[in-house]
Scaffold this active site. Structure first.
Site, PDB file in Angstrom:
ATOM      1  CG  ASP A 102     -35.528  47.531 -36.207  1.00 37.50           C
ATOM      2  OD1 ASP A 102     -35.218  48.519 -36.902  1.00 37.50           O
ATOM      3  OD2 ASP A 102     -34.688  46.698 -35.784  1.00 37.50           O
ATOM      4  CG  ASP A 135     -28.169  49.663 -35.093  1.00 39.72           C
ATOM      5  OD1 ASP A 135     -29.004  49.860 -34.189  1.00 39.72           O
ATOM      6  OD2 ASP A 135     -28.417  48.986 -36.105  1.00 39.72           O
TER       7      ASP A 135
HETATM    8  C1  DGJ Z   1     -31.645  47.052 -36.122  1.00 40.08           C
HETATM    9  C2  DGJ Z   1     -31.742  47.826 -34.834  1.00 40.08           C
HETATM   10  O1  DGJ Z   1     -31.249  49.121 -35.002  1.00 40.08           O
HETATM   11  C3  DGJ Z   1     -30.974  47.068 -33.753  1.00 40.08           C
HETATM   12  O2  DGJ Z   1     -30.988  47.803 -32.563  1.00 40.08           O
HETATM   13  C4  DGJ Z   1     -31.591  45.711 -33.563  1.00 40.08           C
HETATM   14  O3  DGJ Z   1     -32.896  45.848 -33.078  1.00 40.08           O
HETATM   15  C5  DGJ Z   1     -31.595  44.958 -34.888  1.00 40.08           C
HETATM   16  N1  DGJ Z   1     -32.193  45.731 -35.930  1.00 40.08           N
HETATM   17  C6  DGJ Z   1     -32.318  43.658 -34.736  1.00 40.08           C
HETATM   18  O4  DGJ Z   1     -32.449  43.002 -35.929  1.00 40.08           O
END
Ligand code: DGJ
Length: 731
Positions: free
Chosen positions: A480, A550
């Site tokens: 990430d 997300d």
């Molecule tokens: C952003 C990601 O897109 C989410 O799926 C998740 O992993 C969060 N970060 C966690 O902090």
């Protein structure tokens, strides 16, 4: 496919199965763009090397060189000698002059496709059809001692042309590259519409189109990553272009940092389309003897609208960019605990999810953010990659072993590029954060960016991730990155090289991921950036799918996935079933629709399956079976966009056809119900017109021709957010 050189006329003809790209040398020295479009036979196209006013006679040229320079269709335009359009190349010499005039010197024809050091790059396939050929044209500015190698690669099974550039300083003084794009083409305007993808967090990659007018149209990122806001892509489409009809000229950048894509129309209605690393926040010092490589740009011409452009990108990426054992394999169905628990979990909770997951047919548990250091919220601990044993009693290996014993694979989340100010790592190495001395660092999501341009930081980051992976049977990593870069500065670079920071950062990222997948060749890597902020062909070289957004609400996903699938194979899109009300938009949608939209991509769940109703648990079992039935088709088949909710404000429809046309799967999502509305005609594509297809589960039989030209009649579904999946199988 083939590259032909007409030595006498100094013309270069690059053929793909359906397209031709033509360039040539005029006045013995200028490399000009002549033609890009449907495939032509032997080209005797010297007449195309012209200025807008026709070939200028020699005496006229001597008298008015600038008149020539500002009208000529340059193949790789440089700044400083009278071409006033935006250049692909701007170089400063040791005396401070920004003048460069690269002229033709020669060419080399190579079988195969060179690799780019430390960078993602397309590669030849394993089949004779996928074999590659590369034309390298050498230009030179003798006064600067600058040599340019323009590379053009083609594959026998693809209509894409891949371009990149090497600059070599063969002089005795340093040169300063202020701008060095990967590709540029000059064309005549054809009432072009400019197509690009824009967005933000939760609404990534929306398709947008606008007419090209005089002046510059720019799509770019200066965030240090490709960004949620803009995709490194631009297409020019003739007026009225649809999925099936129209000329489309597209460029897509195989890179994960700052970029600029530009269409500039000049006073003669000539349009320059270009793409490369953004020149702002960039400068590269080329000492004598050094060279600089640009990333690759993919060029696609389609004579049959956006649909054909899409399919060319899809097959190029599937066969010549994506790597690893999972590209052409079903990926494990996963459950990710992020929206199920956020930071509030322990080993008991994860084991409860794992047990239920296995019972319902899920194959992997991915433990997201919150497992390390004191990370109980997003305000601390990034950089402290030691397991939090208060949450995971017995440690990581014990948890992984228990999950494995339940019959599930195990995946883990990292955000390796970041450091929290409240972390042991930052307290030990405050100088490792990206920063300008004396200036407070701008915070985003309570975190700073680690300075990957320093080798010791890069090494530390690698070891942190790798040692966790070595410690247990971890088969999946979600990598990430939750903030863009700012306050650019490194204690490792001197003033003269500070302009190299952004590109050096991206190169370090690539080195890290390359090393990771080499040490752990079976690892399934998923890239992610706060959702889909680094969804680009560069990252696709390392991870066969990327977290798309997300926002998992299926209605929002229609728009996001339509835009993403405009360029990327469906299998590249991480796609999960969410809980309702959806956490991003609060919308309540049926489980079937959430699952059908998610099935299209790399499939999984992001909800607390232990708390689902029995009815929904049955659906989880059912859709996991559907995944196993359809994933080979969805992953390897040919994608057609049949209808767009973005355009009709009512329903969305896409279709995937198997390579041998023996079956196809149609997904229909009706966002809004409307009374007194006739059934919709879904005009399918890519079928065998003479074959008979049965709609599975019924006794309805249709010819392929009927389905394609008259269409399948889809009745309106009462209520909002209804959906259907139609599987047609050849009799
Ligand atoms: C952003 C990601 O897109 C989410 O799926 C998740 O992993 C969060 N970060 C966690 O902090």
């Amino acid at each position: 496919m083939g590259i032909r050189i007409y030595e006498k006329e100094q013309i270069f003809q690059i053929d793909t199965p359906n397209t031709t790209y033509l360039m040539g040398v005029t006045r013995g020295k200028y490399l000009g763009h002549m033609y890009y479009g449907p495939r032509i036979g032997d080209a005797n196209g010297s007449y195309l090397l012209r200025t807008a006013a026709g070939p200028a006679a020699d005496h006229a040229f001597q008298k008015d060189k600038l008149g020539f320079m500002e009208g000529f269709a340059f193949e790789y335009p440089a700044w400083g000698v009278g071409d006033y359009r935006d250049p692909a190349l701007r170089v400063r010499d040791a005396g401070g002059h920004q003048v460069c005039e690269p002229v033709y010197e020669g060419y080399t024809l190579l079988n195969g496709k060179p690799v780019l050091p430390d960078m993602p790059a397309t590669f030849a396939g394993n089949t004779p059809e996928g074999a590659a050929q590369t034309l390298v044209i050498t230009l030179r500015d003798p006064l600067l001692g600058l040599k340019l190698l323009l590379r053009y690669s083609v594959f026998g099974d693809s209509d894409a042309v891949i371009r990149s550039v090497t600059a070599v300083n063969e002089g005795s003084e340093p040169l300063y590259l202020e701008k060095i794009l990967s590709a540029s083409i000059d064309m005549d305007n054809d009432h072009f519409q400019l197509i690009s993808l824009h967005g933000c967090w939760g609404r990534e990659r929306r398709i947008e189109s606008r007419p090209v007018s005089h002046g510059k149209h720019i799509v770019s990122s200066l965030r240090g990553e490709t960004s949620h806001q803009m995709q490194p892509f631009m297409a020019l489409a003739s007026n009225g272009t649809s999925q099936k009809d129209g000329d489309v000229y597209a460029m897509h950048f195989v890179y994960s940092g700052n970029f600029i894509a530009e269409a500039e129309m000049d006073f003669q209605d000539s349009v320059r389309l270009s793409l490369g690393i953004h020149p702002d926040s960039f400068e590269w010092v080329l000492a004598p003897g050094e060279q600089f490589e640009t990333p690759e740009t993919v060029l696609v011409y389609s004579a049959h609208g956006l649909g054909e452009m899409t399919r060319t990108f899809h097959s190029l990426y599937r066969n010549h960019l994506m790597r690893g054992k999972y590209v052409h394999r079903k990926r494990p169905i996963l459950v990710n605990n992020w929206e199920a628990t956020y930071f509030d979990f322990d080993d008991d909770k994860l084991m409860a999810i794992a047990r239920e997951a296995r019972r319902l047919g899920i194959e992997m548990l991915v433990m997201d953010d919150g497992w390390f250091g004191k990370r109980n919220n997003d305000e601390c601990a990034l950089g402290d990659w030691q397991v939090n044993e208060e949450k995971l009693r017995g440690g990581l290996k014990s948890l992984v072993d228990r999950v494995n014993a339940e019959g599930l694979k195990f995946g883990i989340w990292f955000e390796p590029e970041m450091v929290s100010p409240d972390s042991d790592l930052y307290r030990a190495h405050p100088d490792w954060a990206v920063q300008v001395p004396g200036r407070p660092i701008s915070m985003a999501r309570f975190q700073y960016v680690l300075d990957l341009t320093r080798r010791e930081v890069e090494e530390y980051v690698y070891e942190q991730v790798a040692s966790v992976l070595r410690s247990a049977n971890i088969e999946y990593v979600k990598w990430d990155m939750n903030r863009p870069l700012a306050d650019l500065g490194s204690f490792g670079l001197d003033a003269g090289h500070m302009g190299e920071f952004s590109h050096r950062y991206v190169l370090a990222l690539y080195r890290l991921q390359e090393r990771l997948i080499r040490e752990f060749p079976d690892l399934l890597l998923e890239n992610c950036s706060g959702g889909g902020g680094r969804f680009d062909p560069g990252m696709l070289y390392y991870s066969p799918h990327i977290w798309t957004s997300d926002d998992m609400d299926p209605v929002e996903r229609l728009l996001i996935q339509e835009g993403t699938a405009l360029l990327y194979p469906l299998s590249a899109m991480g796609s999960h079933v969410c809980v309702v009300p959806n956490h991003t938009v609060g919308r309540v949608t049926p489980f079937d629709t959430r699952a059908r939209v998610a099935l299209t991509g790399a499939f999984g769940y992001q909800l607390d399956i232990t708390r689902l109703s029995d009815e929904d648990k049955q659906k989880v079992i059912f859709y996991n079976q559907e995944y196993h039935r359809y994933n080979d088709l969805l992953r390897e088949g040919t994608y057609y966009r049949i209808a767009s909710y973005r355009e009709n404000n009512m329903y969305d429809c896409w279709q995937v056809v198997s390579e041998d046309k023996s079956e196809c799967l149609v997904t229909y999502v009706q966002v809004r119900y409307q009374p007194f509305w006739n059934p919709r005609r879904l005009k399918l594509e890519g079928l065998d017109p003479d074959a008979r297809y049965r709609l599975e589960g019924t006794d309805q039989i249709y010819s392929g021709g009927l389905l394609m030209h008259a269409g399948y009649l889809q009745n309106m579904i009462f209520g909002d957010y209804g959906s259907a999946m139609l599987h047609f199988v050849k009799e």
